[in-house]
Design a protein around this motif. Structure first.
Motif, PDB file in Angstrom:
ATOM      1  N   ALA A 111      35.742 -16.564 -22.675  1.00  0.00           N
ATOM      2  CA  ALA A 111      35.384 -15.143 -22.696  1.00  0.00           C
ATOM      3  C   ALA A 111      35.826 -14.457 -21.398  1.00  0.00           C
ATOM      4  O   ALA A 111      36.390 -13.352 -21.426  1.00  0.00           O
ATOM      5  CB  ALA A 111      33.881 -14.976 -22.907  1.00  0.00           C
ATOM      6  N   PHE A 112      35.572 -15.099 -20.267  1.00  0.00           N
ATOM      7  CA  PHE A 112      35.974 -14.526 -18.975  1.00  0.00           C
ATOM      8  C   PHE A 112      37.492 -14.392 -18.905  1.00  0.00           C
ATOM      9  O   PHE A 112      38.021 -13.360 -18.482  1.00  0.00           O
ATOM     10  CB  PHE A 112      35.456 -15.403 -17.828  1.00  0.00           C
ATOM     11  CG  PHE A 112      35.753 -14.854 -16.465  1.00  0.00           C
ATOM     12  CD1 PHE A 112      34.882 -13.958 -15.858  1.00  0.00           C
ATOM     13  CD2 PHE A 112      36.898 -15.225 -15.776  1.00  0.00           C
ATOM     14  CE1 PHE A 112      35.155 -13.435 -14.595  1.00  0.00           C
ATOM     15  CE2 PHE A 112      37.183 -14.723 -14.517  1.00  0.00           C
ATOM     16  CZ  PHE A 112      36.303 -13.821 -13.925  1.00  0.00           C
ATOM     17  N   ALA A 113      38.193 -15.437 -19.331  1.00  0.00           N
ATOM     18  CA  ALA A 113      39.654 -15.408 -19.305  1.00  0.00           C
ATOM     19  C   ALA A 113      40.193 -14.282 -20.188  1.00  0.00           C
ATOM     20  O   ALA A 113      41.067 -13.520 -19.771  1.00  0.00           O
ATOM     21  CB  ALA A 113      40.222 -16.754 -19.739  1.00  0.00           C
ATOM     22  N   ALA A 114      39.668 -14.167 -21.396  1.00  0.00           N
ATOM     23  CA  ALA A 114      40.130 -13.125 -22.318  1.00  0.00           C
ATOM     24  C   ALA A 114      39.858 -11.736 -21.750  1.00  0.00           C
ATOM     25  O   ALA A 114      40.719 -10.852 -21.800  1.00  0.00           O
ATOM     26  CB  ALA A 114      39.461 -13.292 -23.681  1.00  0.00           C
ATOM     27  N   LEU A 115      38.674 -11.546 -21.192  1.00  0.00           N
ATOM     28  CA  LEU A 115      38.296 -10.260 -20.618  1.00  0.00           C
ATOM     29  C   LEU A 115      39.231  -9.858 -19.471  1.00  0.00           C
ATOM     30  O   LEU A 115      39.469  -8.672 -19.226  1.00  0.00           O
ATOM     31  CB  LEU A 115      36.850 -10.325 -20.116  1.00  0.00           C
ATOM     32  CG  LEU A 115      36.242  -9.063 -19.555  1.00  0.00           C
ATOM     33  CD1 LEU A 115      36.108  -8.004 -20.651  1.00  0.00           C
ATOM     34  CD2 LEU A 115      34.884  -9.359 -18.949  1.00  0.00           C
TER      35      LEU A 115
END
Length: 96
Positions: free
Chosen positions: A31-35
């Motif tokens: 999620a952090f990477a995608a964001l």
């Protein structure tokens, strides 16, 4: 729950790279990477490889900078670390 990033020291492709990990879940890490626009192709079993030019922006977005040793220790403690033996196993073709 924390996303960690180590110092960019790992040379490849004309730059140096950091590792981005979670100390609690792969879902949090993805999620952090995608964001933050880190492509999924940068994921390698238990971490994302990120080029040095992304380091400051990821820290500003909330990744906690740690030393390389601390990153590995916390990844192991989380139970998310993929060992060298597990990495080797992924390269072995399944038996027919």
């Amino acid at each position: 729950m924390t996303v960690l990033i180590d110092t960019p020291l790992w040379p490849a492709h004309g730059t140096v790279w950091s590792h981005l990990v979670s100390d609690s879940s792969l879902a949090e890490l993805h999620a952090f990477a995608a964001l933050n626009g880190i492509p999924r192709r940068g994921f390698d079993l238990d971490h994302y490889d990120v080029p040095a030019h992304r380091y400051d922006g990821l820290v500003a977005a909330g990744a906690h900078p740690v030393g390389n040793r601390e990153l590995v220790l916390r990844l192991r403690a989380s139970g998310l670390r993929v060992s060298g033996r597990d990495r080797a196993a992924r390269d072995v073709p399944p038996e027919s």
